[in-house]
Motif scaffolding. Structure first.
Motif, PDB file in Angstrom:
ATOM      1  N   LYS A   1       1.711  -8.366  -1.019  1.00 57.93           N
ATOM      2  CA  LYS A   1       2.343  -8.834   0.226  1.00 57.93           C
ATOM      3  C   LYS A   1       2.948  -7.616   0.898  1.00 57.93           C
ATOM      4  CE  LYS A   1       2.436 -13.483  -0.548  1.00 57.93           C
ATOM      5  NZ  LYS A   1       1.959 -14.519   0.302  1.00 57.93           N
ATOM      6  N   SER A   2       3.178  -7.693   2.206  1.00 51.91           N
ATOM      7  CA  SER A   2       3.629  -6.504   2.935  1.00 51.91           C
ATOM      8  C   SER A   2       5.150  -6.318   2.955  1.00 51.91           C
ATOM      9  CB  SER A   2       3.092  -6.538   4.370  1.00 51.91           C
ATOM     10  OG  SER A   2       3.605  -7.658   5.046  1.00 51.91           O
ATOM     11  N   LYS A   3       5.892  -7.212   2.358  1.00 46.71           N
ATOM     12  CA  LYS A   3       7.356  -7.045   2.321  1.00 46.71           C
ATOM     13  C   LYS A   3       7.737  -6.137   1.152  1.00 46.71           C
ATOM     14  CE  LYS A   3       7.958 -11.512   4.469  1.00 46.71           C
ATOM     15  NZ  LYS A   3       6.609 -12.035   4.485  1.00 46.71           N
ATOM     16  N   GLN A   4       8.800  -5.339   1.342  1.00 48.83           N
ATOM     17  CA  GLN A   4       9.168  -4.296   0.377  1.00 48.83           C
ATOM     18  C   GLN A   4       9.474  -4.836  -1.018  1.00 48.83           C
ATOM     19  OE1 GLN A   4      10.624  -4.685   3.378  1.00 48.83           O
ATOM     20  NE2 GLN A   4      10.204  -2.815   4.532  1.00 48.83           N
ATOM     21  N   ALA A   5      10.014  -6.029  -1.147  1.00 46.74           N
ATOM     22  CA  ALA A   5      10.362  -6.564  -2.467  1.00 46.74           C
ATOM     23  C   ALA A   5       9.135  -6.748  -3.353  1.00 46.74           C
ATOM     24  CB  ALA A   5      11.110  -7.890  -2.327  1.00 46.74           C
ATOM     25  N   TYR A   6       7.936  -6.775  -2.747  1.00 45.51           N
ATOM     26  CA  TYR A   6       6.698  -6.925  -3.504  1.00 45.51           C
ATOM     27  C   TYR A   6       6.067  -5.586  -3.905  1.00 45.51           C
ATOM     28  CZ  TYR A   6       6.570 -11.816  -1.897  1.00 45.51           C
ATOM     29  OH  TYR A   6       6.851 -13.130  -1.643  1.00 45.51           O
ATOM     30  N   ASP A   7       6.740  -4.482  -3.639  1.00 49.28           N
ATOM     31  CA  ASP A   7       6.136  -3.162  -3.835  1.00 49.28           C
ATOM     32  C   ASP A   7       5.665  -2.875  -5.259  1.00 49.28           C
ATOM     33  OD1 ASP A   7       6.301  -2.531  -1.184  1.00 49.28           O
ATOM     34  OD2 ASP A   7       7.980  -1.120  -1.399  1.00 49.28           O
TER      35      ASP A   7
END
Length: 178
Positions: A88-94
């Motif tokens: 996913k493109s949100k930072q928490a998914y990095d």
């Protein structure tokens, strides 16, 4: 040496050796042919129209160096490809990645998928990923079995979210903590 030992040695010597090389622009035509076979003939891909060279390039050649894409070769012959993409493109998914494997249709079922999966998991660990997720059409029993065999657990089921070949399709998410 016993006959069983000779058989084991013989079997070991016959196993092909696969290499993994980062996908380059020169690989894109073959990668596209492999992928488009699954688009046109199966529910493995949820695309309903074949991808262009530019579209396949955007799909497999990531600008972010953490996300890796490799062709799978036996000697110099391309057999398929494996990649980690952004989940996913949100930072928490990095620290989560999505794993994908596509093989030439005439070579599935020969153990290449497992070899590719172990390879890409090692790459994911080196890149600092915590978990890998595979999204699989639930009709694709080969992929389901492959991921389960290598320790992926089904963690989600989405019913009827896909529509291809005049029918509704379910997808499952399979996850492995590395």
């Amino acid at each position: 040496m016993h006959d069983e030992d000779m058989l084991f040695i013989s079997m070991k010597m016959e196993m092909p050796i696969y290499s993994f090389e980062e996908i380059t622009e020169q690989d894109l035509t073959e990668v596209r042919e492999i992928y488009n076979y699954y688009v046109s003939n199966t529910t493995i891909s949820f695309h309903t129209e074949e991808l262009t060279l530019e579209e396949i390039k955007a799909s497999v050649m990531n600008k972010n160096p953490r996300f890796k894409s490799f062709v799978i070769k036996e000697e110099d012959e391309l057999k398929g490809y494996v990649l980690i993409t952004q989940y996913k493109s949100k930072q928490a998914y990095d620290f989560s990645g999505e794993v994908t494997i596509y093989l030439k249709p005439d070579i599935v079922g020969k153990g290449i998928g497992g070899t590719a999966l172990r390879y890409i998991e090692d790459v994911a660990r080196e890149q600092g990923f915590y978990t890998l997720i595979a999204t699989v059409c639930m009709e694709n029993t080969r992929s389901k079995s492959l991921f389960e065999k290598y320790g992926y657990e089904q963690c989600a089921m989405f019913k009827g979210v896909g529509y291809k070949f005049d029918r509704r399709l379910d997808i499952g998410s399979f996850q492995k903590v590395l």
